[in-house]
Design a protein around this motif. Structure first.
Motif, PDB file in Angstrom:
ATOM      1  N   PRO A   1       0.809  -1.221   0.000  1.00  0.00           N
ATOM      2  CA  PRO A   1       0.000   0.000   0.000  1.00  0.00           C
ATOM      3  C   PRO A   1       0.841   1.268   0.000  1.00  0.00           C
ATOM      4  CG  PRO A   1      -0.059  -1.072   2.158  1.00  0.00           C
ATOM      5  CD  PRO A   1       0.575  -2.039   1.212  1.00  0.00           C
ATOM      6  N   GLU A   2       2.091   1.167   0.457  1.00  0.00           N
ATOM      7  CA  GLU A   2       2.945   2.355   0.487  1.00  0.00           C
ATOM      8  C   GLU A   2       3.263   2.858  -0.920  1.00  0.00           C
ATOM      9  OE1 GLU A   2       5.667  -1.231   0.322  1.00  0.00           O
ATOM     10  OE2 GLU A   2       3.809  -0.680   1.363  1.00  0.00           O
ATOM     11  N   LEU A   3       3.045   2.050  -1.927  1.00  0.00           N
ATOM     12  CA  LEU A   3       3.314   2.481  -3.298  1.00  0.00           C
ATOM     13  C   LEU A   3       2.256   3.446  -3.836  1.00  0.00           C
ATOM     14  CD1 LEU A   3       4.569  -0.790  -5.067  1.00  0.00           C
ATOM     15  CD2 LEU A   3       5.910   1.164  -4.303  1.00  0.00           C
ATOM     16  N   PHE A   4       1.166   3.626  -3.102  1.00  0.00           N
ATOM     17  CA  PHE A   4       0.058   4.425  -3.619  1.00  0.00           C
ATOM     18  C   PHE A   4      -0.311   5.603  -2.717  1.00  0.00           C
ATOM     19  CE2 PHE A   4      -0.391   0.003  -4.983  1.00  0.00           C
ATOM     20  CZ  PHE A   4      -0.360   0.163  -6.353  1.00  0.00           C
ATOM     21  N   LEU A   5       0.596   6.008  -1.823  1.00  0.00           N
ATOM     22  CA  LEU A   5       0.277   7.053  -0.861  1.00  0.00           C
ATOM     23  C   LEU A   5       0.282   8.453  -1.479  1.00  0.00           C
ATOM     24  CD1 LEU A   5       2.222   5.816   2.291  1.00  0.00           C
ATOM     25  CD2 LEU A   5      -0.241   5.690   1.840  1.00  0.00           C
ATOM     26  N   GLN A   6       1.202   8.708  -2.405  1.00  0.00           N
ATOM     27  CA  GLN A   6       1.307  10.047  -2.971  1.00  0.00           C
ATOM     28  C   GLN A   6       2.043   9.981  -4.307  1.00  0.00           C
ATOM     29  OE1 GLN A   6       3.546  12.329  -0.144  1.00  0.00           O
ATOM     30  NE2 GLN A   6       5.335  10.999  -0.226  1.00  0.00           N
ATOM     31  N   SER A   7       1.863  11.018  -5.122  1.00  0.00           N
ATOM     32  CA  SER A   7       2.534  11.072  -6.413  1.00  0.00           C
ATOM     33  C   SER A   7       4.035  11.284  -6.218  1.00  0.00           C
ATOM     34  CB  SER A   7       1.973  12.217  -7.257  1.00  0.00           C
ATOM     35  OG  SER A   7       0.597  12.024  -7.509  1.00  0.00           O
TER      36      SER A   7
ATOM     37  N   VAL B   1       6.352  -0.556  -9.628  1.00  0.00           N
ATOM     38  CA  VAL B   1       5.992   0.861  -9.644  1.00  0.00           C
ATOM     39  C   VAL B   1       4.488   0.965  -9.468  1.00  0.00           C
ATOM     40  CG1 VAL B   1       5.946   2.990 -11.000  1.00  0.00           C
ATOM     41  CG2 VAL B   1       7.955   1.488 -11.104  1.00  0.00           C
ATOM     42  N   GLY B   2       4.077   1.764  -8.485  1.00  0.00           N
ATOM     43  CA  GLY B   2       2.660   2.033  -8.299  1.00  0.00           C
ATOM     44  C   GLY B   2       2.220   3.215  -9.149  1.00  0.00           C
ATOM     45  N   VAL B   3       1.045   3.108  -9.753  1.00  0.00           N
ATOM     46  CA  VAL B   3       0.453   4.234 -10.481  1.00  0.00           C
ATOM     47  C   VAL B   3      -1.029   4.298 -10.139  1.00  0.00           C
ATOM     48  CG1 VAL B   3       2.095   4.159 -12.409  1.00  0.00           C
ATOM     49  CG2 VAL B   3      -0.026   2.879 -12.566  1.00  0.00           C
ATOM     50  N   GLN B   4      -1.573   5.480 -10.235  1.00  0.00           N
ATOM     51  CA  GLN B   4      -3.005   5.655  -9.994  1.00  0.00           C
ATOM     52  C   GLN B   4      -3.653   6.248 -11.238  1.00  0.00           C
ATOM     53  OE1 GLN B   4      -5.077   8.896  -7.634  1.00  0.00           O
ATOM     54  NE2 GLN B   4      -5.191   7.244  -6.122  1.00  0.00           N
ATOM     55  N   TRP B   5      -4.736   5.598 -11.684  1.00  0.00           N
ATOM     56  CA  TRP B   5      -5.522   6.116 -12.796  1.00  0.00           C
ATOM     57  C   TRP B   5      -6.748   6.829 -12.244  1.00  0.00           C
ATOM     58  CZ3 TRP B   5      -5.702   1.103 -16.264  1.00  0.00           C
ATOM     59  CH2 TRP B   5      -4.399   0.847 -16.732  1.00  0.00           C
ATOM     60  N   PRO B   6      -6.889   8.114 -12.508  1.00  0.00           N
ATOM     61  CA  PRO B   6      -8.041   8.852 -11.982  1.00  0.00           C
ATOM     62  C   PRO B   6      -9.333   8.422 -12.655  1.00  0.00           C
ATOM     63  CG  PRO B   6      -6.808  10.216 -13.519  1.00  0.00           C
ATOM     64  CD  PRO B   6      -6.007   8.964 -13.336  1.00  0.00           C
TER      65      PRO B   6
ATOM     66  N   PRO C   1     -10.562   5.622  -7.828  1.00  0.00           N
ATOM     67  CA  PRO C   1      -9.450   5.549  -8.774  1.00  0.00           C
ATOM     68  C   PRO C   1      -8.842   4.154  -8.792  1.00  0.00           C
ATOM     69  CG  PRO C   1      -9.273   7.510  -7.404  1.00  0.00           C
ATOM     70  CD  PRO C   1     -10.364   6.679  -6.807  1.00  0.00           C
ATOM     71  N   ALA C   2      -8.263   3.781  -9.911  1.00  0.00           N
ATOM     72  CA  ALA C   2      -7.651   2.458 -10.050  1.00  0.00           C
ATOM     73  C   ALA C   2      -6.192   2.508  -9.590  1.00  0.00           C
ATOM     74  CB  ALA C   2      -7.727   1.993 -11.497  1.00  0.00           C
ATOM     75  N   HIS C   3      -5.859   1.640  -8.642  1.00  0.00           N
ATOM     76  CA  HIS C   3      -4.478   1.475  -8.226  1.00  0.00           C
ATOM     77  C   HIS C   3      -3.865   0.361  -9.072  1.00  0.00           C
ATOM     78  CE1 HIS C   3      -4.893   3.473  -3.994  1.00  0.00           C
ATOM     79  NE2 HIS C   3      -5.017   4.317  -5.007  1.00  0.00           N
ATOM     80  N   ILE C   4      -2.876   0.722  -9.860  1.00  0.00           N
ATOM     81  CA  ILE C   4      -2.255  -0.202 -10.808  1.00  0.00           C
ATOM     82  C   ILE C   4      -0.828  -0.473 -10.368  1.00  0.00           C
ATOM     83  CG2 ILE C   4      -1.587  -0.558 -13.211  1.00  0.00           C
ATOM     84  CD1 ILE C   4      -4.622  -0.414 -12.784  1.00  0.00           C
ATOM     85  N   LEU C   5      -0.481  -1.738 -10.272  1.00  0.00           N
ATOM     86  CA  LEU C   5       0.891  -2.103  -9.936  1.00  0.00           C
ATOM     87  C   LEU C   5       1.575  -2.612 -11.192  1.00  0.00           C
ATOM     88  CD1 LEU C   5       2.177  -3.753  -6.757  1.00  0.00           C
ATOM     89  CD2 LEU C   5       3.043  -4.535  -8.956  1.00  0.00           C
ATOM     90  N   LEU C   6       2.673  -1.979 -11.550  1.00  0.00           N
ATOM     91  CA  LEU C   6       3.477  -2.396 -12.691  1.00  0.00           C
ATOM     92  C   LEU C   6       4.662  -3.204 -12.180  1.00  0.00           C
ATOM     93  CD1 LEU C   6       3.497   0.900 -14.796  1.00  0.00           C
ATOM     94  CD2 LEU C   6       1.881  -1.016 -14.916  1.00  0.00           C
TER      95      LEU C   6
END
Length: 313
Positions: A18-24, A53-58, A121-126
């Protein structure tokens, strides 16, 4: 580069990070001027050349918005892969800020189910493995990335990118007198926005011609997303967007979902002459399959780029 998943398509993989999605991440890391254009949210090193790498899709984006009111725009996956390359290069391999990144290919594919909109939002893990790494002293000069795209622990897509990274001085030598190029040609008339899945001509990247299935590449350097910051040539994401719009136009499917794109960049698309976009549909698939379209970009009598696009209609 054809994309092949690193994980078996039947696997259900849960990475509890979850720490991969805390902030940009800082916008400068992904070479963006606007914070709103940053998708990457974190980096985790698994082993020497293996990263997550964590990314978030709005749920809504000013340009890569909802498709047919049902899906995230899959172009977000392409942009996520581009940003992941930069995050890994700068934060893991210590490529200095100011280096230029020259991509020769960018590919992705995604399952339609993996692009569905939900109430958040979608949390995407690459999950990314780096290959063919070429080193220059303490930093790197080139590498290939193979990417698995996971959403809620499920493998929903894959991708790949190949790029060189060169110092600013070397880049200026490479570009010569074009290193300071700026857009200067008149912006051609846009095709009807509704034909290419858009509501505003400002967002259309195809200009009208009198030839069937051929357009001019159209761009406005004032566009806040397509030209987030000054550049000396047409960005690759603009080329990929033109491939998408031309495919939607030839298929007559403005609400189609671009579930795959294999792009190859052979030459810079320059600002000083017209670039022609030609779309050729492939033979029709079975009833349930996506429709394939080959798109080429010709400038100055040479092929500057090609894209193989798959549209689900």
């Amino acid at each position: 580069m054809r994309v092949s998943p690193l994980l078996d398509q039947t696997d259900s993989v849960s990475f509890d990070a979850p720490e991969l999605f805390l902030q940009s991440v800082p916008r400068t890391i992904v070479h963006r001027a606007a914070v709103s254009e940053v998708l990457a949210t974190g980096l985790q090193r698994v082993s020497d050349d293996h990263f997550r790498v964590g990314v978030q899709w709005p749920r809504s984006h000013s340009y890569y918005g909802r498709v047919a009111g049902r899906w995230h725009d899959p172009m977000l996956l392409a942009e996520s892969i581009r940003q992941a390359l930069l995050v890994i290069a700068h934060q893991a391999y210590e490529v200095p800020m100011g280096h230029k990144f020259l991509s020769s290919s960018l590919d992705y594919r995604i399952e339609a189910q993996g692009a569905l909109l939900t109430e958040r939002p979608a949390h995407i893990l690459l999950d990314i493995r780096c290959h063919n790494i070429k080193r220059r002293g303490r930093t790197i000069g080139a590498m290939d990335l193979q990417v698995d795209c996971l959403r809620d622990g499920e493998l929903v897509g894959s991708g790949a990118i190949s790029a060189q990274c060169v110092p600013e001085a070397a880049y200026r030598r490479l570009r010569g007198e074009r290193a300071d190029n700026e857009p200067g040609l008149p912006v051609p008339d846009a095709v009807i926005p509704g034909l290419v899945g858009r509501t505003s001509a400002f967002d259309v990247v195809l200009g009208v011609t009198k030839v069937d299935r051929v357009w001019t590449l159209r761009y406005d350097s004032d566009h806040p997303v397509l030209f987030d910051h000054p550049v000396d040539h047409v960005p690759g994401m603009v080329v990929m967007e033109a491939a998408r719009q031309s495919a939607l136009a030839v298929l007559g499917a403005p609400d189609g979902l671009m579930v795959a794109c294999d792009s190859a960049y052979r030459k810079y698309v320059e600002f000083d002459s017209a670039c022609l976009v030609t779309a050729t549909p492939r033979p029709a698939p079975g009833a349930a399959g996506p429709h394939a379209v080959a798109v080429s970009f010709n400038q100055g009598g040479a092929t500057a780029a090609t894209c193989e696009v798959q549209i689900l209609v």
